[in-house]
Design an enzyme around this catalytic site. Structure first.
Site, PDB file in Angstrom:
ATOM      1  N   GLU A 288       9.821   7.820 -17.320  1.00 17.59           N
ATOM      2  CA  GLU A 288       8.372   8.325 -17.571  1.00 17.59           C
ATOM      3  C   GLU A 288       7.835   8.043 -18.844  1.00 17.59           C
ATOM      4  O   GLU A 288       6.538   7.598 -19.131  1.00 17.59           O
ATOM      5  CB  GLU A 288       8.526   9.791 -17.442  1.00 17.59           C
ATOM      6  CG  GLU A 288       8.746  10.164 -15.866  1.00 17.59           C
ATOM      7  CD  GLU A 288       8.947  11.715 -15.810  1.00 17.59           C
ATOM      8  OE1 GLU A 288       9.064  12.112 -14.684  1.00 17.59           O
ATOM      9  OE2 GLU A 288       8.841  12.417 -16.725  1.00 17.59           O
TER      10      GLU A 288
ATOM     11  N   HIS B 255       0.842  -1.226   0.000  1.00 13.68           N
ATOM     12  CA  HIS B 255      -0.090  -0.082   0.111  1.00 13.68           C
ATOM     13  C   HIS B 255       0.886   1.331   0.093  1.00 13.68           C
ATOM     14  O   HIS B 255       0.311   2.337   0.592  1.00 13.68           O
ATOM     15  CB  HIS B 255      -1.066   0.172   1.176  1.00 13.68           C
ATOM     16  CG  HIS B 255      -1.700  -1.253   1.117  1.00 13.68           C
ATOM     17  ND1 HIS B 255      -2.886  -1.517   0.596  1.00 13.68           N
ATOM     18  CD2 HIS B 255      -1.740  -2.431   2.132  1.00 13.68           C
ATOM     19  CE1 HIS B 255      -3.301  -2.482   0.915  1.00 13.68           C
ATOM     20  NE2 HIS B 255      -2.438  -3.142   2.164  1.00 13.68           N
TER      21      HIS B 255
ATOM     22  N   SER C 261      15.600  20.713 -17.123  1.00 17.33           N
ATOM     23  CA  SER C 261      14.448  21.719 -17.100  1.00 17.33           C
ATOM     24  C   SER C 261      14.951  22.908 -18.103  1.00 17.33           C
ATOM     25  O   SER C 261      16.176  23.336 -17.836  1.00 17.33           O
ATOM     26  CB  SER C 261      13.747  22.032 -15.926  1.00 17.33           C
ATOM     27  OG  SER C 261      12.963  23.219 -16.179  1.00 17.33           O
TER      28      SER C 261
ATOM     29  N   LYS D  46      17.058  20.952 -11.708  1.00 18.68           N
ATOM     30  CA  LYS D  46      16.448  19.589 -11.977  1.00 18.68           C
ATOM     31  C   LYS D  46      16.954  18.516 -12.968  1.00 18.68           C
ATOM     32  O   LYS D  46      17.854  19.155 -13.866  1.00 18.68           O
ATOM     33  CB  LYS D  46      15.026  19.714 -12.848  1.00 18.68           C
ATOM     34  CG  LYS D  46      13.926  20.809 -12.291  1.00 18.68           C
ATOM     35  CD  LYS D  46      13.241  19.947 -11.215  1.00 18.68           C
ATOM     36  CE  LYS D  46      12.321  18.995 -11.679  1.00 18.68           C
ATOM     37  NZ  LYS D  46      11.328  19.562 -12.368  1.00 18.68           N
TER      38      LYS D  46
END
Length: 472
Positions: A290, A156, A277, A283
Protein backbone atom coordinates in the site's frame (compact mmCIF):
# COMPACT_ATOMS: atom_id res chain seq x y z
CA UNK A 1 27.47 33.96 6.76
CA UNK A 2 30.31 32.22 4.89
CA UNK A 3 30.32 33.05 1.20
CA UNK A 4 32.95 33.48 -1.49
CA UNK A 5 31.47 36.20 -3.70
CA UNK A 6 31.16 39.33 -1.55
CA UNK A 7 33.57 41.68 -3.33
CA UNK A 8 30.88 43.40 -5.38
CA UNK A 9 28.62 44.04 -2.37
CA UNK A 10 28.76 46.86 0.19
CA UNK A 11 26.71 45.16 2.91
CA UNK A 12 25.87 41.64 3.95
CA UNK A 13 22.87 39.77 2.64
CA UNK A 14 19.84 39.82 4.91
CA UNK A 15 19.81 36.63 7.01
CA UNK A 16 16.39 35.57 5.73
CA UNK A 17 17.51 36.12 2.14
CA UNK A 18 20.70 34.17 2.83
CA UNK A 19 18.80 31.26 4.30
CA UNK A 20 16.37 31.29 1.38
CA UNK A 21 19.21 31.35 -1.11
CA UNK A 22 21.48 28.76 0.56
CA UNK A 23 21.46 25.18 -0.68
CA UNK A 24 23.97 23.42 1.56
CA UNK A 25 21.19 21.84 3.59
CA UNK A 26 20.48 19.54 0.65
CA UNK A 27 23.36 19.84 -1.83
CA UNK A 28 25.81 18.49 0.76
CA UNK A 29 24.40 15.16 -0.40
CA UNK A 30 26.87 15.22 -3.28
CA UNK A 31 30.00 16.23 -1.38
CA UNK A 32 31.84 13.27 -2.94
CA UNK A 33 30.98 14.36 -6.48
CA UNK A 34 32.02 17.92 -5.70
CA UNK A 35 35.39 16.89 -4.32
CA UNK A 36 36.08 14.35 -7.07
CA UNK A 37 35.18 16.97 -9.67
CA UNK A 38 37.58 19.43 -8.03
CA UNK A 39 40.33 16.81 -7.98
CA UNK A 40 39.97 16.20 -11.71
CA UNK A 41 39.94 19.95 -12.32
CA UNK A 42 43.14 20.43 -10.32
CA UNK A 43 44.91 17.60 -12.14
CA UNK A 44 44.00 19.26 -15.42
CA UNK A 45 45.15 22.70 -14.22
CA UNK A 46 48.48 21.17 -13.27
CA UNK A 47 48.80 19.29 -16.56
CA UNK A 48 48.10 22.48 -18.50
CA UNK A 49 50.64 24.52 -16.49
CA UNK A 50 47.93 26.80 -15.12
CA UNK A 51 49.01 25.67 -11.67
CA UNK A 52 52.55 24.65 -10.77
CA UNK A 53 53.21 20.99 -10.07
CA UNK A 54 53.64 21.80 -6.39
CA UNK A 55 50.40 23.78 -6.18
CA UNK A 56 48.43 21.07 -7.95
CA UNK A 57 49.94 18.35 -5.75
CA UNK A 58 49.25 20.29 -2.54
CA UNK A 59 45.63 21.02 -3.47
CA UNK A 60 45.07 17.46 -4.62
CA UNK A 61 46.47 16.00 -1.40
CA UNK A 62 44.32 18.29 0.73
CA UNK A 63 41.18 17.52 -1.26
CA UNK A 64 41.80 13.83 -0.67
CA UNK A 65 42.08 14.55 3.07
CA UNK A 66 38.87 16.56 3.06
CA UNK A 67 37.08 13.69 1.31
CA UNK A 68 38.37 11.01 3.70
CA UNK A 69 37.66 13.16 6.77
CA UNK A 70 34.15 13.95 5.57
CA UNK A 71 33.41 10.28 4.96
CA UNK A 72 34.88 9.34 8.33
CA UNK A 73 32.77 11.98 10.07
CA UNK A 74 35.76 13.83 11.52
CA UNK A 75 35.04 16.84 9.29
CA UNK A 76 31.46 18.00 9.59
CA UNK A 77 29.84 19.86 6.71
CA UNK A 78 28.74 23.14 8.25
CA UNK A 79 25.44 24.80 7.35
CA UNK A 80 27.19 28.11 7.91
CA UNK A 81 28.28 27.88 4.28
CA UNK A 82 26.05 28.74 1.35
CA UNK A 83 26.58 25.51 -0.55
CA UNK A 84 28.81 22.45 -0.68
CA UNK A 85 31.15 24.13 -3.15
CA UNK A 86 31.75 27.03 -0.75
CA UNK A 87 32.32 24.66 2.14
CA UNK A 88 34.96 22.59 0.36
CA UNK A 89 36.77 25.62 -1.01
CA UNK A 90 36.68 27.45 2.34
CA UNK A 91 38.18 24.44 4.16
CA UNK A 92 40.86 24.20 1.49
CA UNK A 93 41.75 27.90 1.81
CA UNK A 94 41.82 27.60 5.59
CA UNK A 95 44.38 24.80 5.31
CA UNK A 96 46.46 25.96 2.32
CA UNK A 97 46.06 29.73 2.33
CA UNK A 98 46.60 31.43 -1.03
CA UNK A 99 47.27 28.12 -2.77
CA UNK A 100 43.78 26.97 -1.87
CA UNK A 101 42.36 30.09 -3.51
CA UNK A 102 43.62 28.83 -6.88
CA UNK A 103 41.26 25.82 -6.92
CA UNK A 104 38.52 27.76 -8.67
CA UNK A 105 40.70 28.95 -11.55
CA UNK A 106 38.92 28.53 -14.87
CA UNK A 107 35.71 27.35 -13.23
CA UNK A 108 32.34 28.78 -12.20
CA UNK A 109 29.87 27.51 -9.67
CA UNK A 110 27.54 27.15 -12.64
CA UNK A 111 29.56 24.43 -14.35
CA UNK A 112 30.60 23.05 -10.95
CA UNK A 113 27.03 22.43 -9.80
CA UNK A 114 26.10 21.16 -13.27
CA UNK A 115 28.92 18.64 -12.97
CA UNK A 116 28.02 17.60 -9.42
CA UNK A 117 24.37 17.05 -10.27
CA UNK A 118 25.23 15.14 -13.40
CA UNK A 119 27.70 12.86 -11.60
CA UNK A 120 25.29 12.27 -8.73
CA UNK A 121 22.41 11.47 -11.09
CA UNK A 122 24.64 9.18 -13.13
CA UNK A 123 25.52 7.23 -9.98
CA UNK A 124 21.88 6.96 -8.98
CA UNK A 125 20.85 5.78 -12.46
CA UNK A 126 23.37 2.95 -12.18
CA UNK A 127 22.16 2.04 -8.68
CA UNK A 128 18.52 2.07 -9.81
CA UNK A 129 19.45 -0.26 -12.65
CA UNK A 130 21.05 -2.67 -10.15
CA UNK A 131 17.89 -2.67 -8.02
CA UNK A 132 15.77 -3.33 -11.09
CA UNK A 133 18.02 -6.25 -11.98
CA UNK A 134 17.58 -7.68 -8.47
CA UNK A 135 13.81 -7.43 -8.84
CA UNK A 136 13.93 -9.09 -12.25
CA UNK A 137 15.92 -11.99 -10.82
CA UNK A 138 13.27 -12.46 -8.13
CA UNK A 139 10.47 -12.38 -10.71
CA UNK A 140 12.31 -14.84 -12.94
CA UNK A 141 12.72 -17.27 -10.04
CA UNK A 142 8.94 -17.24 -9.54
CA UNK A 143 8.39 -17.74 -13.26
CA UNK A 144 10.66 -20.80 -13.32
CA UNK A 145 8.82 -22.34 -10.37
CA UNK A 146 5.29 -21.77 -11.67
CA UNK A 147 5.11 -22.63 -15.36
CA UNK A 148 2.27 -25.06 -14.52
CA UNK A 149 0.50 -23.06 -11.82
CA UNK A 150 -2.83 -22.31 -13.48
CA UNK A 151 -4.65 -19.14 -12.53
CA UNK A 152 -7.29 -16.90 -14.10
CA UNK A 153 -6.24 -14.10 -16.39
CA UNK A 154 -8.36 -10.96 -16.19
CA UNK A 155 -9.65 -8.17 -18.35
CA UNK A 156 -11.81 -5.41 -16.81
CA UNK A 157 -11.19 -7.23 -13.49
CA UNK A 158 -13.39 -10.00 -14.90
CA UNK A 159 -12.07 -13.53 -15.32
CA UNK A 160 -11.17 -13.94 -18.97
CA UNK A 161 -8.97 -16.92 -19.85
CA UNK A 162 -6.74 -19.29 -17.89
CA UNK A 163 -3.02 -18.45 -17.78
CA UNK A 164 -0.20 -19.44 -15.47
CA UNK A 165 1.47 -17.59 -12.64
CA UNK A 166 4.69 -17.71 -14.67
CA UNK A 167 2.92 -15.97 -17.55
CA UNK A 168 1.40 -13.34 -15.27
CA UNK A 169 4.77 -12.64 -13.61
CA UNK A 170 6.35 -12.50 -17.05
CA UNK A 171 4.28 -9.44 -17.88
CA UNK A 172 5.93 -7.58 -14.99
CA UNK A 173 9.32 -8.90 -16.06
CA UNK A 174 8.83 -7.16 -19.39
CA UNK A 175 7.80 -3.91 -17.69
CA UNK A 176 10.84 -3.75 -15.44
CA UNK A 177 13.10 -4.85 -18.27
CA UNK A 178 11.94 -1.81 -20.23
CA UNK A 179 12.67 0.29 -17.15
CA UNK A 180 16.27 -0.96 -17.23
CA UNK A 181 16.50 -0.01 -20.90
CA UNK A 182 15.35 3.48 -19.99
CA UNK A 183 18.13 3.69 -17.40
CA UNK A 184 20.67 2.77 -20.04
CA UNK A 185 19.24 5.31 -22.49
CA UNK A 186 19.46 8.07 -19.87
CA UNK A 187 23.02 7.08 -18.98
CA UNK A 188 24.09 7.17 -22.62
CA UNK A 189 22.63 10.63 -23.25
CA UNK A 190 23.75 12.28 -20.02
CA UNK A 191 27.31 10.96 -19.85
CA UNK A 192 29.03 14.11 -21.15
CA UNK A 193 30.99 16.47 -18.94
CA UNK A 194 29.91 20.13 -18.45
CA UNK A 195 33.04 21.08 -16.47
CA UNK A 196 34.89 23.82 -18.33
CA UNK A 197 31.73 25.54 -19.51
CA UNK A 198 32.40 28.33 -17.01
CA UNK A 199 29.50 30.57 -16.08
CA UNK A 200 28.09 30.21 -19.61
CA UNK A 201 30.77 31.25 -22.13
CA UNK A 202 33.72 28.98 -21.38
CA UNK A 203 37.00 30.52 -20.27
CA UNK A 204 40.18 32.09 -21.62
CA UNK A 205 42.33 29.59 -19.71
CA UNK A 206 43.70 26.74 -21.87
CA UNK A 207 41.63 24.02 -20.23
CA UNK A 208 41.78 20.45 -21.49
CA UNK A 209 38.11 19.53 -21.18
CA UNK A 210 38.62 16.11 -22.72
CA UNK A 211 41.09 15.28 -19.96
CA UNK A 212 38.71 16.15 -17.14
CA UNK A 213 35.88 14.32 -18.90
CA UNK A 214 38.02 11.19 -19.14
CA UNK A 215 39.17 11.49 -15.52
CA UNK A 216 35.55 11.56 -14.37
CA UNK A 217 34.36 8.69 -16.55
CA UNK A 218 32.46 10.71 -19.15
CA UNK A 219 32.43 9.98 -22.86
CA UNK A 220 33.64 13.50 -23.58
CA UNK A 221 32.92 17.18 -22.92
CA UNK A 222 29.58 18.86 -23.65
CA UNK A 223 29.78 20.80 -26.92
CA UNK A 224 28.01 24.01 -25.96
CA UNK A 225 28.89 25.91 -22.80
CA UNK A 226 25.47 27.56 -22.46
CA UNK A 227 23.72 24.22 -22.69
CA UNK A 228 26.37 22.68 -20.45
CA UNK A 229 25.40 24.83 -17.46
CA UNK A 230 21.65 24.98 -18.10
CA UNK A 231 20.81 21.42 -19.18
CA UNK A 232 18.67 19.45 -16.75
CA UNK A 233 17.10 17.16 -19.35
CA UNK A 234 18.78 14.19 -17.72
CA UNK A 235 17.08 14.98 -14.40
CA UNK A 236 13.72 15.20 -16.15
CA UNK A 237 14.36 11.96 -18.03
CA UNK A 238 15.45 10.17 -14.88
CA UNK A 239 12.43 11.36 -12.91
CA UNK A 240 10.21 10.37 -15.83
CA UNK A 241 11.78 6.91 -15.86
CA UNK A 242 11.42 6.64 -12.07
CA UNK A 243 7.78 7.63 -12.41
CA UNK A 244 7.30 4.77 -14.86
CA UNK A 245 9.09 2.40 -12.48
CA UNK A 246 6.77 3.52 -9.69
CA UNK A 247 3.73 3.11 -11.93
CA UNK A 248 4.78 -0.48 -12.60
CA UNK A 249 5.42 -1.09 -8.90
CA UNK A 250 2.06 0.45 -8.07
CA UNK A 251 0.23 -1.83 -10.51
CA UNK A 252 2.07 -4.83 -9.08
CA UNK A 253 1.30 -3.68 -5.53
CA UNK A 254 -2.38 -3.30 -6.35
CA UNK A 255 -2.51 -6.89 -7.52
CA UNK A 256 -0.68 -8.12 -4.44
CA UNK A 257 -3.16 -6.23 -2.25
CA UNK A 258 -6.14 -7.72 -4.10
CA UNK A 259 -4.62 -11.21 -4.19
CA UNK A 260 -3.92 -10.99 -0.46
CA UNK A 261 -7.57 -10.27 0.33
CA UNK A 262 -9.88 -12.87 1.87
CA UNK A 263 -11.93 -12.92 -1.32
CA UNK A 264 -8.97 -14.02 -3.46
CA UNK A 265 -6.46 -15.66 -1.10
CA UNK A 266 -4.02 -16.11 -3.98
CA UNK A 267 -1.04 -15.01 -1.85
CA UNK A 268 0.09 -14.88 1.74
CA UNK A 269 2.36 -11.92 2.40
CA UNK A 270 5.13 -12.72 4.85
CA UNK A 271 4.77 -11.42 8.41
CA UNK A 272 7.94 -9.37 7.98
CA UNK A 273 6.21 -7.29 5.29
CA UNK A 274 2.80 -6.96 6.97
CA UNK A 275 1.36 -5.12 9.94
CA UNK A 276 -1.59 -5.65 12.25
CA UNK A 277 -4.46 -3.52 13.49
CA UNK A 278 -4.52 -1.66 16.81
CA UNK A 279 -8.11 -2.73 17.39
CA UNK A 280 -8.86 -5.76 15.18
CA UNK A 281 -6.69 -8.70 16.21
CA UNK A 282 -7.45 -10.77 13.13
CA UNK A 283 -6.00 -8.22 10.67
CA UNK A 284 -2.83 -8.70 8.62
CA UNK A 285 -2.42 -5.67 6.43
CA UNK A 286 -0.31 -5.42 3.24
CA UNK A 287 1.17 -2.09 4.32
CA UNK A 288 4.36 -2.28 2.23
CA UNK A 289 2.39 -2.79 -0.98
CA UNK A 290 0.00 0.00 0.00
CA UNK A 291 2.83 2.41 0.78
CA UNK A 292 4.56 1.64 -2.52
CA UNK A 293 1.25 2.39 -4.25
CA UNK A 294 0.86 5.59 -2.24
CA UNK A 295 4.42 6.85 -2.72
CA UNK A 296 4.02 6.72 -6.49
CA UNK A 297 2.34 10.13 -6.41
CA UNK A 298 5.31 11.54 -4.52
CA UNK A 299 7.66 10.64 -7.39
CA UNK A 300 5.19 11.97 -9.95
CA UNK A 301 5.19 15.26 -8.02
CA UNK A 302 8.95 15.62 -8.36
CA UNK A 303 8.72 15.15 -12.12
CA UNK A 304 5.98 17.75 -12.45
CA UNK A 305 7.96 20.14 -10.26
CA UNK A 306 11.13 20.09 -12.38
CA UNK A 307 9.15 20.29 -15.62
CA UNK A 308 7.39 23.38 -14.27
CA UNK A 309 10.65 24.89 -13.01
CA UNK A 310 12.40 24.50 -16.35
CA UNK A 311 9.58 25.44 -18.72
CA UNK A 312 10.12 29.22 -18.73
CA UNK A 313 13.86 29.59 -18.14
CA UNK A 314 15.88 31.63 -20.67
CA UNK A 315 19.48 30.65 -21.31
CA UNK A 316 21.72 30.14 -19.52
CA UNK A 317 21.85 29.47 -15.76
CA UNK A 318 19.10 30.82 -13.49
CA UNK A 319 18.77 30.40 -9.73
CA UNK A 320 15.45 28.61 -10.30
CA UNK A 321 17.56 25.62 -11.28
CA UNK A 322 18.58 25.15 -7.66
CA UNK A 323 15.10 23.62 -7.36
CA UNK A 324 16.31 20.60 -9.35
CA UNK A 325 17.70 18.99 -6.20
CA UNK A 326 15.46 18.62 -3.13
CA UNK A 327 12.50 16.88 -4.74
CA UNK A 328 14.79 14.92 -7.06
CA UNK A 329 16.78 13.59 -4.11
CA UNK A 330 13.56 12.67 -2.34
CA UNK A 331 12.14 10.95 -5.44
CA UNK A 332 15.34 8.94 -5.93
CA UNK A 333 15.39 7.79 -2.31
CA UNK A 334 11.68 6.98 -2.47
CA UNK A 335 11.88 4.95 -5.68
CA UNK A 336 15.01 3.06 -4.62
CA UNK A 337 13.49 2.27 -1.24
CA UNK A 338 10.30 1.03 -2.88
CA UNK A 339 12.23 -1.19 -5.28
CA UNK A 340 14.23 -2.78 -2.46
CA UNK A 341 11.24 -3.30 -0.17
CA UNK A 342 8.95 -4.60 -2.89
CA UNK A 343 11.59 -7.11 -4.01
CA UNK A 344 11.94 -8.32 -0.43
CA UNK A 345 8.19 -8.66 -0.09
CA UNK A 346 7.84 -10.51 -3.39
CA UNK A 347 10.71 -12.88 -2.57
CA UNK A 348 8.95 -14.00 0.62
CA UNK A 349 5.37 -14.25 -0.67
CA UNK A 350 3.65 -17.64 -0.48
CA UNK A 351 1.51 -18.40 -3.54
CA UNK A 352 -1.64 -20.41 -2.82
CA UNK A 353 -1.56 -22.45 -6.02
CA UNK A 354 -4.65 -24.51 -5.17
CA UNK A 355 -6.75 -21.38 -4.73
CA UNK A 356 -5.45 -20.00 -8.02
CA UNK A 357 -6.30 -23.22 -9.85
CA UNK A 358 -9.78 -23.37 -8.30
CA UNK A 359 -10.44 -19.75 -9.21
CA UNK A 360 -9.47 -20.40 -12.82
CA UNK A 361 -12.10 -23.15 -12.93
CA UNK A 362 -14.78 -20.63 -12.05
CA UNK A 363 -15.92 -17.69 -14.13
CA UNK A 364 -15.97 -19.63 -17.45
CA UNK A 365 -12.35 -18.89 -18.32
CA UNK A 366 -12.46 -21.86 -20.72
CA UNK A 367 -15.41 -20.49 -22.71
CA UNK A 368 -13.18 -19.27 -25.55
CA UNK A 369 -11.63 -22.73 -25.83
CA UNK A 370 -15.11 -24.27 -25.93
CA UNK A 371 -15.90 -21.98 -28.86
CA UNK A 372 -12.63 -22.98 -30.53
CA UNK A 373 -13.64 -26.62 -30.07
CA UNK A 374 -16.79 -26.02 -32.09
CA UNK A 375 -14.85 -24.12 -34.76
CA UNK A 376 -12.44 -27.08 -35.07
CA UNK A 377 -15.52 -29.26 -35.66
CA UNK A 378 -16.77 -27.16 -38.56
CA UNK A 379 -18.95 -24.57 -36.82
CA UNK A 380 -18.39 -20.95 -38.05
CA UNK A 381 -16.85 -18.88 -35.26
CA UNK A 382 -19.73 -16.42 -35.00
CA UNK A 383 -22.18 -19.32 -34.59
CA UNK A 384 -19.83 -21.01 -32.10
CA UNK A 385 -19.68 -17.79 -30.11
CA UNK A 386 -23.47 -17.74 -29.86
CA UNK A 387 -23.68 -21.41 -28.87
CA UNK A 388 -21.16 -21.00 -26.04
CA UNK A 389 -23.04 -17.91 -24.91
CA UNK A 390 -26.10 -20.11 -24.44
CA UNK A 391 -23.96 -22.71 -22.64
CA UNK A 392 -22.69 -20.05 -20.23
CA UNK A 393 -26.21 -18.76 -19.61
CA UNK A 394 -27.39 -22.33 -18.86
CA UNK A 395 -24.48 -22.80 -16.42
CA UNK A 396 -25.25 -19.53 -14.65
CA UNK A 397 -28.86 -20.61 -14.17
CA UNK A 398 -27.76 -24.02 -12.87
CA UNK A 399 -24.81 -22.56 -10.89
CA UNK A 400 -22.35 -24.97 -12.44
CA UNK A 401 -19.26 -24.72 -14.64
CA UNK A 402 -19.05 -25.85 -18.28
CA UNK A 403 -16.96 -28.83 -17.15
CA UNK A 404 -19.81 -29.93 -14.88
CA UNK A 405 -22.38 -30.11 -17.64
CA UNK A 406 -23.24 -33.61 -18.83
CA UNK A 407 -22.68 -34.52 -22.47
CA UNK A 408 -26.44 -34.77 -22.88
CA UNK A 409 -26.89 -31.21 -21.60
CA UNK A 410 -24.21 -29.98 -23.99
CA UNK A 411 -25.71 -31.85 -26.95
CA UNK A 412 -29.11 -30.36 -26.17
CA UNK A 413 -27.60 -26.98 -27.01
CA UNK A 414 -25.44 -28.21 -29.92
CA UNK A 415 -25.21 -31.75 -31.32
CA UNK A 416 -21.62 -31.05 -32.37
CA UNK A 417 -20.34 -31.66 -28.82
CA UNK A 418 -18.72 -35.04 -28.20
CA UNK A 419 -16.97 -36.63 -25.22
CA UNK A 420 -13.61 -35.10 -26.17
CA UNK A 421 -14.99 -31.65 -25.21
CA UNK A 422 -13.98 -32.23 -21.59
CA UNK A 423 -10.33 -32.69 -22.41
CA UNK A 424 -10.44 -29.75 -24.83
CA UNK A 425 -11.68 -27.36 -22.14
CA UNK A 426 -9.62 -28.57 -19.16
CA UNK A 427 -7.58 -25.76 -17.62
CA UNK A 428 -4.29 -27.46 -18.46
CA UNK A 429 -5.28 -27.98 -22.09
CA UNK A 430 -6.51 -24.39 -22.38
CA UNK A 431 -3.15 -23.13 -21.19
CA UNK A 432 -0.68 -25.55 -22.73
CA UNK A 433 -2.03 -25.57 -26.27
CA UNK A 434 -1.24 -21.86 -26.50
CA UNK A 435 2.29 -22.09 -27.87
CA UNK A 436 2.74 -18.90 -29.90
CA UNK A 437 5.50 -16.53 -28.85
CA UNK A 438 4.46 -14.77 -25.64
CA UNK A 439 1.63 -17.19 -24.81
CA UNK A 440 1.24 -19.01 -21.46
CA UNK A 441 1.78 -22.57 -22.69
CA UNK A 442 4.51 -24.41 -20.79
CA UNK A 443 6.74 -24.91 -23.83
CA UNK A 444 6.35 -21.28 -24.91
CA UNK A 445 7.07 -20.05 -21.38
CA UNK A 446 10.19 -22.20 -21.10
CA UNK A 447 11.57 -20.64 -24.29
CA UNK A 448 10.93 -17.16 -22.94
CA UNK A 449 12.43 -18.00 -19.55
CA UNK A 450 15.62 -19.21 -21.25
CA UNK A 451 15.85 -15.92 -23.13
CA UNK A 452 15.23 -13.89 -19.98
CA UNK A 453 17.99 -15.82 -18.19
CA UNK A 454 20.34 -14.98 -21.04
CA UNK A 455 19.30 -11.34 -20.88
CA UNK A 456 20.08 -11.14 -17.17
CA UNK A 457 23.42 -12.92 -17.60
CA UNK A 458 24.59 -10.58 -20.30
CA UNK A 459 23.09 -7.54 -18.60
CA UNK A 460 23.96 -5.41 -21.59
CA UNK A 461 20.39 -4.78 -22.75
CA UNK A 462 20.72 -6.77 -26.04
CA UNK A 463 17.01 -6.44 -26.64
CA UNK A 464 17.00 -6.59 -30.42
CA UNK A 465 19.29 -9.64 -30.47
CA UNK A 466 17.27 -11.79 -28.12
CA UNK A 467 13.96 -10.67 -29.61
CA UNK A 468 15.18 -11.73 -33.04
CA UNK A 469 16.18 -15.08 -31.56
CA UNK A 470 12.76 -15.39 -29.93
CA UNK A 471 10.96 -14.83 -33.21
CA UNK A 472 13.28 -17.11 -35.24
Amino acid sequence: MAQLWGGRFTKETDQLVYNFNASIRFDKKFYRQDIEGSMAHVKMLGKQGILTETEAADILAELKKILSETEAGTLEISDAYEDIHSFVEAVLIERLGDTGKKLHTGRSRNDQVALDMRMYTRMEVAQTDALLKDLLETILKIMKEHTQTVMPGFTHLQKAQPVTLAHHMGAYFEMFKRDRLRMRDIYERMNYCPLGSGALAGTTYPLDRSFTAQELGFYGPTLNSMDGVSDRDYVIEYLSALSTVMMHLSRFSEEMIVWNSNEYRFVEIDDAYSTGSSIMPQKKNPDIAELVRGKTGRVYGALLSILTTMKGLPLAYNKDMQEDKELTFDAIDTAKGCLALFRGMLATVTFNVDNMRASAGLGFTNATDAADYLVNHGVPFRDAHGIIGKVVLYCIEKRISIDEMSLEELKAISPVFEADIYDAISMETCVNKRLTVGAPGKAAMERVIALEEKYLRESAFPQSEWEEELLA
